[in-house]
Scaffold this motif. Sequence first.
Motif, PDB file in Angstrom:
ATOM      1  N   LYS A  16      62.500  43.195  30.156  1.00  0.00           N
ATOM      2  CA  LYS A  16      61.409  44.122  29.461  1.00  0.00           C
ATOM      3  C   LYS A  16      60.189  43.427  29.877  1.00  0.00           C
ATOM      4  N   LEU A  19      59.589  42.853  33.441  1.00  0.00           N
ATOM      5  CA  LEU A  19      58.754  43.899  34.169  1.00  0.00           C
ATOM      6  C   LEU A  19      58.284  45.200  33.737  1.00  0.00           C
ATOM      7  N   LYS A  23      54.368  45.736  36.146  1.00  0.00           N
ATOM      8  CA  LYS A  23      54.433  47.016  36.125  1.00  0.00           C
ATOM      9  C   LYS A  23      52.389  46.786  36.178  1.00  0.00           C
ATOM     10  N   ARG A  33      56.312  46.575  40.093  1.00  0.00           N
ATOM     11  CA  ARG A  33      58.321  46.598  39.372  1.00  0.00           C
ATOM     12  C   ARG A  33      58.426  48.158  40.063  1.00  0.00           C
ATOM     13  N   LEU A  34      59.259  49.205  40.574  1.00  0.00           N
ATOM     14  CA  LEU A  34      60.338  49.616  41.323  1.00  0.00           C
ATOM     15  C   LEU A  34      60.646  48.874  42.416  1.00  0.00           C
ATOM     16  N   GLU A  37      63.313  46.874  40.353  1.00  0.00           N
ATOM     17  CA  GLU A  37      64.171  47.342  39.492  1.00  0.00           C
ATOM     18  C   GLU A  37      64.841  48.048  40.611  1.00  0.00           C
ATOM     19  N   LEU A  40      67.339  45.091  40.872  1.00  0.00           N
ATOM     20  CA  LEU A  40      68.400  44.631  39.648  1.00  0.00           C
ATOM     21  C   LEU A  40      69.534  46.094  39.275  1.00  0.00           C
ATOM     22  N   ASN A  41      69.321  46.711  39.556  1.00  0.00           N
ATOM     23  CA  ASN A  41      70.364  48.229  39.800  1.00  0.00           C
ATOM     24  C   ASN A  41      71.098  48.080  41.139  1.00  0.00           C
ATOM     25  N   VAL A  80      68.863  54.585  39.711  1.00  0.00           N
ATOM     26  CA  VAL A  80      67.202  54.430  39.759  1.00  0.00           C
ATOM     27  C   VAL A  80      66.492  56.062  40.236  1.00  0.00           C
ATOM     28  N   MET A  83      63.182  56.524  38.772  1.00  0.00           N
ATOM     29  CA  MET A  83      62.479  56.218  38.344  1.00  0.00           C
ATOM     30  C   MET A  83      61.572  56.993  40.027  1.00  0.00           C
TER      31      MET A  83
END
Length: 189
Positions: A16, A19, A23, A33-34, A37, A40-41, A80, A83
Amino acid sequence: MKNIDVQPIRNKKQLKNFLELLKTSSKHGERNRLLFEIGLNTGLKVSDLVKLKTTDVFDHNSLTIYDKSGRLRNVSLNSVLKMLKQYQAILKEKYKGSKWLFPSSTNLDEYLTEKAYYKITHQCGEYLGKNYIGTNTIRKTFGYHFNMQTKDIVQLMNILNYSSQKKTLQYIGLSEEATRASLKDFKLF
């Protein structure tokens, strides 16, 4: 570029913090960051992520791509979507006219390169005292946390396109010793 042993970020609090630093560390922080992420997902490679176009993801619940190995993957974007929706407005404002989901900072007609993204992630990692962070950290972190959450190494092998458990565990930073230790006191009945 110095050769480093890229590792996953195992600790969720450190993840966290990383991340948040991604950002806030530059005017392109939301993009940086996106990208991390989504990786990551989904478990997608940075080389696949940076080449995504806006038309590939906006107004879709999934993404179909051919990965580096030529394998067709259908990847859910449900985790996501929120986001992506928020980023869509930023993209229209900051990167007007770019067809790329992750446009270059210097030329909107080009996508952010893996090399440029490596510098971004590695610098953020060094700032936090984590000199093992690079672009593969995204996928390794996905794999590590997927395995810790699901304990489904076979499914992870399929997602990462690995043919052996040993290679998969090495890739996500879990040694055979850690696996043996986790089974040491296991008893079903």
